[in-house]
Structure formats: C-alpha cells, structure tokens
Scaffold this motif. Structure first.
Motif, PDB file in Angstrom:
ATOM      1  N   LEU A 148      -0.271  -7.269 -19.897  1.00  0.00           N
ATOM      2  CA  LEU A 148       0.350  -6.234 -18.932  1.00  0.00           C
ATOM      3  C   LEU A 148       0.123  -6.663 -17.507  1.00  0.00           C
ATOM      4  O   LEU A 148      -1.208  -6.929 -17.215  1.00  0.00           O
ATOM      5  CB  LEU A 148       0.098  -5.058 -19.008  1.00  0.00           C
ATOM      6  CG  LEU A 148       0.455  -3.825 -18.073  1.00  0.00           C
ATOM      7  CD1 LEU A 148       1.988  -3.710 -18.028  1.00  0.00           C
ATOM      8  CD2 LEU A 148      -0.106  -2.475 -18.209  1.00  0.00           C
ATOM      9  N   THR A 149       0.753  -6.703 -16.743  1.00  0.00           N
ATOM     10  CA  THR A 149       0.558  -7.242 -15.077  1.00  0.00           C
ATOM     11  C   THR A 149       1.395  -6.300 -14.214  1.00  0.00           C
ATOM     12  O   THR A 149       2.337  -5.529 -14.682  1.00  0.00           O
ATOM     13  CB  THR A 149       0.816  -8.577 -14.701  1.00  0.00           C
ATOM     14  OG1 THR A 149       2.484  -8.516 -14.653  1.00  0.00           O
ATOM     15  CG2 THR A 149       0.575  -9.685 -15.744  1.00  0.00           C
ATOM     16  N   SER A 150       0.646  -6.018 -13.143  1.00  0.00           N
ATOM     17  CA  SER A 150       1.579  -5.163 -12.303  1.00  0.00           C
ATOM     18  C   SER A 150       0.998  -5.298 -10.670  1.00  0.00           C
ATOM     19  O   SER A 150      -0.232  -5.462 -10.472  1.00  0.00           O
ATOM     20  CB  SER A 150       1.003  -3.807 -12.456  1.00  0.00           C
ATOM     21  OG  SER A 150       1.491  -2.713 -11.595  1.00  0.00           O
ATOM     22  N   GLY A 151       1.983  -5.405  -9.929  1.00  0.00           N
ATOM     23  CA  GLY A 151       1.619  -5.545  -8.549  1.00  0.00           C
ATOM     24  C   GLY A 151       1.169  -4.362  -7.953  1.00  0.00           C
ATOM     25  O   GLY A 151       0.604  -4.332  -6.626  1.00  0.00           O
ATOM     26  N   ASN A 152       1.393  -3.029  -8.618  1.00  0.00           N
ATOM     27  CA  ASN A 152       1.002  -1.917  -7.877  1.00  0.00           C
ATOM     28  C   ASN A 152       0.889  -0.845  -9.162  1.00  0.00           C
ATOM     29  O   ASN A 152       2.217  -0.481  -9.667  1.00  0.00           O
ATOM     30  CB  ASN A 152       2.192  -1.349  -7.033  1.00  0.00           C
ATOM     31  CG  ASN A 152       1.929  -0.077  -6.452  1.00  0.00           C
ATOM     32  OD1 ASN A 152       0.859   0.635  -6.559  1.00  0.00           O
ATOM     33  ND2 ASN A 152       2.563   0.519  -5.423  1.00  0.00           N
ATOM     34  N   ARG A 153      -0.372  -0.335  -9.265  1.00  0.00           N
ATOM     35  CA  ARG A 153      -0.541   0.601 -10.450  1.00  0.00           C
ATOM     36  C   ARG A 153       0.154   1.905 -10.285  1.00  0.00           C
ATOM     37  O   ARG A 153       0.201   2.743 -11.075  1.00  0.00           O
ATOM     38  CB  ARG A 153      -1.799   0.672 -10.767  1.00  0.00           C
ATOM     39  CG  ARG A 153      -2.687  -0.650 -11.514  1.00  0.00           C
ATOM     40  CD  ARG A 153      -4.055  -0.447 -11.665  1.00  0.00           C
ATOM     41  NE  ARG A 153      -4.403   0.819 -12.549  1.00  0.00           N
ATOM     42  CZ  ARG A 153      -5.649   0.917 -12.591  1.00  0.00           C
ATOM     43  NH1 ARG A 153      -6.595   0.460 -11.793  1.00  0.00           N
ATOM     44  NH2 ARG A 153      -5.840   2.016 -13.426  1.00  0.00           N
ATOM     45  N   PHE A 154       0.396   2.347  -9.067  1.00  0.00           N
ATOM     46  CA  PHE A 154       0.994   3.630  -8.741  1.00  0.00           C
ATOM     47  C   PHE A 154       2.530   3.604  -8.838  1.00  0.00           C
ATOM     48  O   PHE A 154       3.013   4.518  -9.013  1.00  0.00           O
ATOM     49  CB  PHE A 154       0.695   3.789  -7.326  1.00  0.00           C
ATOM     50  CG  PHE A 154      -0.782   4.240  -7.042  1.00  0.00           C
ATOM     51  CD1 PHE A 154      -1.173   5.540  -7.164  1.00  0.00           C
ATOM     52  CD2 PHE A 154      -1.645   3.231  -6.500  1.00  0.00           C
ATOM     53  CE1 PHE A 154      -2.522   5.558  -6.734  1.00  0.00           C
ATOM     54  CE2 PHE A 154      -2.727   3.507  -6.103  1.00  0.00           C
ATOM     55  CZ  PHE A 154      -3.454   4.742  -6.383  1.00  0.00           C
TER      56      PHE A 154
END
Length: 451
Positions: A148-154
C-alpha cells in the motif's frame, strides 16, 4: 466510499494491495471478504477440510471516532476485510493452501525442524546459496502480495496499491507497522504497532517467519532457514561487514559495488513524512542505496557484549508498566535497547538499539532498517536471545501482558498479518514453529547453553 475508490483504482491502473492478490477484486473489496477458493474449488479449501470462511474477531479497544480521521491499521484488518479464511488443524495461508509454521507435507502432518545457523557457520556453498536466494527475492515480484502507498494518509483518495518484490514486501511490512499511529486527526509518535511495547519481540518473530516462508515458497526450498549474526562475540567490531559476508562500506557510506548488496536500494527511503505511505514505491531510481557506517557514530562506538546478553537474560518479567520505552526491569525493553541490562533502570542505548546505531546508515533509520539484509540477521539473533529467555522461563502466551497500546494487546491481530495472527501466539518455544538455533560459539559465553 473508500472501497469504491479502491475498486476504481484497481480497475483503472491494474494494481493490487498489500493483501493477497486474489482478494483485491471488486467483489472481494465490496463484500469485505478475503476467502479465496483453494484448488479443490471451494472457499478456503472447505471441501477438503482445510478451513472455513469466517468473521475475524478483533478486540474493539481503539474506540474509533466516526467524525475524525483514524488509522487504517486500527482493529486490523477491519478497515479492509471482515471475513477471512480461518484454517483448521495445521493448515495455514490466506486460502488455507499452506501449512502452519513448523509443518510441511500435503496434509501438513510432518514436523519441520530447520536450524538457523550463525552466518559464519555456513559453508561457502551454503553462504552463496543464501545470498542467491536473497538476490532472487529482491528482484522477483511477489506473486502473492503487494503493498500500500499513499501521498496523504488523511485522504483515502490517495491510497494506491502497487506490486513489489518478495523481499520488499517484507521490508515494507516493517515500514508499514512502524509508521506513527493516527487517531482523531493526530499522530502518536511515541509508539508503533511493532516497537516500543510488548509486541516488539513477538512482532519480529512473526516477521522473520513470514519472510523465511515466502523465500521457501519462492525458491521451492522448504529447508531454507534465516541465518543470524551474533554480534556479542565480535569485541565491538562488525566482523561480517566485508564483501565475503554482508558488504563493505565505501568512503561515502554506501555499500561498495563489489558487495553482494551493492546494487540494492531501500524501498520507501527518502520520504519519511508521517502522513505518507511510501509514495515512490514504484520508482526505484528515487530510492536510496543501502548505507552503512559501522562504528562512526560517536554515541555508539561499539556493540553490546556477551556479558550484556547474559545480564539481559537475568530479568524475570517479560514487560512492565507502562509497557513502553520507559519500562524498567522489563526484559522486553532491555532487549529492545532502551534500558541498561545491568540494572534495568538506567536509560541507555544497548542491545537491539545500540547495534542499529552502531551500524548507522539504513540500519539506524527506523522506517527503512529492514531494507538492509543485515537487519534480518541481527533480528534473528535478537530472536535467539528471546528464545533463550522463553526456554529459561518455560514461557507460554499466558505471560504476554495486556498493555492497552494499540495493536499490541494479546488477542489483537499483528499488523499487517494476513492470514491474521495474534500477538500472544508468538510467545511460545521456537520448536513449535519448526526451527531452532545453532550454538555459536559456546566458549565465549562462559557456559551459557544455546538452543
């Protein structure tokens, strides 16, 4: 809404999650169900008596708020799936198609007993095979898991799922479990799902077993075992930090090109922001090469000794309140490296923490330490110390304490285990998981008995 977005991401980009790939279909995500069919055509191999599809119980200790942002790892794995395969007897795996750690055979009825050797005990042939297996795991895309990747966990809209090599899936799991815990829009940086609490030793035992098993599956070698590095007998100097073993460091602090691992890069490196999940995982060129600088940190000019190990083993209680990095007279906290093994009350870097600081570079960075294969050998030795304590105490999972730390209570599921396994399950003798440790070298430990 989150799962609709994930399904759209999957359909448009063809990428997958850190979960079993067969569970990333639109239907599985919509139904919140990860119960793949086995080769007999039934879910979880039910027709063959291997397992059943069942709701996964997880203690509701986190009290999620409905109107504020919270961590996707809380109450694992219910942010993603509610029902999963629960395997019977000694079967294991996300579809119950594998055997539980420590068992093998078509019916998982043959006990395994692999020996984890000190790396310097490996013959030249065994050593080359080990390095070859690691190299294959580093370049071969995992056919079973992705990350899993994400540029913004919010913002769940930024969550993306990408493939990774077998080795990098393992390295990412440590990274993912280590990221600060998000609750009610705030990050808690004092603890993690894998460290600074009772789960430190049990989480890393599971981690080593998981990666060891994935390499066995990848290579078709059911006898593969993870070696360990006994730094306690090296008189404060890393005797495996050379090109015959784990790699020599160049003047700029990176492994030399002639090292077995000179071309390796650290997945998830370069981006240490709390609000991101490894945003450049697909782009290896942006990742840092493995770095190491043994003995150059003035705060860690040497490593722990055999005497330090023996001092640590004298502590009777596995963990003590408040069950974090300030716990005193706590075997877990002393081995993790936050308290002196001599008196158990003086804050000082020792054991696990001191070794990582001594190695410097990638090993000293909490988020990417597992990218360095030396971390595996180091952690295997920490597990050997843990095993000696278990043997000495006759410890079972009944001794695993309830701490209230998110993700680290006895019945909570290890993040990110799929199939799910509870923390307390890994406070049992190594033989129950099918492995033991070699003696190395007993004379330096003044009569101490290794198992």
């Amino acid at each position: 809404m989150f799962f609709t977005l994930v399904v759209l991401t999957l359909s448009l980009q063809g990428v997958l999650s850190q979960f079993p790939k067969v569970c990333t279909t639109s239907k599985a995500l919509k139904d919140r169900c990860c119960c793949p069919t086995w080769r007999d055509g039934s879910m979880c191999g039910a027709d063959s008596g291997r397992g059943v599809c069942r709701f996964i119980s997880q203690p509701r200790t986190q009290a999620k708020s409905l109107d504020k942002q919270n961590d996707d790892r809380l109450e694992w794995p219910h942010e993603y799936f509610d029902s999963m395969c629960v395997c019977k007897s000694r079967y294991h795996g996300f579809d119950c198609g594998d055997c539980m750690f420590g068992w093998t055979g078509a019916k998982c009825d043959k006990k395994k007993d692999i020996i984890r050797k000190e790396i310097r005990q490996l013959s030249p042939t065994e050593r080359v095979k080990f390095f070859s297996y690691l190299s294959l795991a580093k370049v071969k895309k995992s056919a079973r898991f992705s990350i899993l990747t994400s540029g913004n966990r919010f913002d769940r809209n930024t969550f993306r799922f990408v493939e990774a090599s077998v080795y990098d899936v393992g390295a990412w799991m440590r990274y993912y479990a280590y990221k600060p815990i998000l609750r009610n829009n705030l990050f808690n940086v004092t603890t993690t799902f894998a460290t600074r609490g009772p789960g430190f030793l049990t989480w890393h035992r599971w981690f080593l077993l998981f990666l060891e098993r994935e390499i066995q599956i990848l290579t078709g070698d059911d006898t593969f075992s993870m070696p360990y590095y006994d730094w306690s007998v090296d008189a404060g100097t890393c005797h495996v930090c050379n090109n015959d073993y784990m790699g020599k460091t160049s003047s700029d602090g990176v492994l030399t090109s002639s090292s077995y691992f000179g071309s390796w890069r650290s997945i998830c490196s370069g981006y240490y922001y709390d609000y991101k999940y490894c945003p450049v995982a697909e782009d290896g060129c942006k990742m840092e090469p493995l770095q190491r600088s043994p003995g150059t940190d003035p705060t860690a000019p040497t490593m722990p000794t055999a005497k330090d190990v023996e001092e640590a083993l004298k502590w009777e209680t596995y963990d003590t309140p408040p069950y974090d990095h300030t716990s005193t007279r706590s075997f877990r906290n002393i081995v993790e490296g936050y308290m002196s093994p001599t008196d158990g009350t003086t804050e000082s870097a020792n054991m696990n923490l001191l070794v990582r600081l001594y190695m410097g570079g990638s090993m000293a960075q909490d988020t990417i330490c597992s990218a360095d294969p030396l971390f595996l050998l180091h952690q295997a030795y920490i597990d050997k110390i843990y095993e000696r304590w278990i043997q000495r105490k006759g410890a079972t999972n009944a001794l695993y304490p309830r701490s209230g730390i998110p993700g680290q209570d006895p019945e909570e599921n290890i993040v990110p285990s799929i199939p799910t396994m509870m923390n307390k399950e890994f406070m049992n003798k190594a033989e129950s998981f099918g492995y033991s440790y070699s003696d190395y070298p007993t004379q330096s430990l003044k009569g101490a008995t290794y198992t």
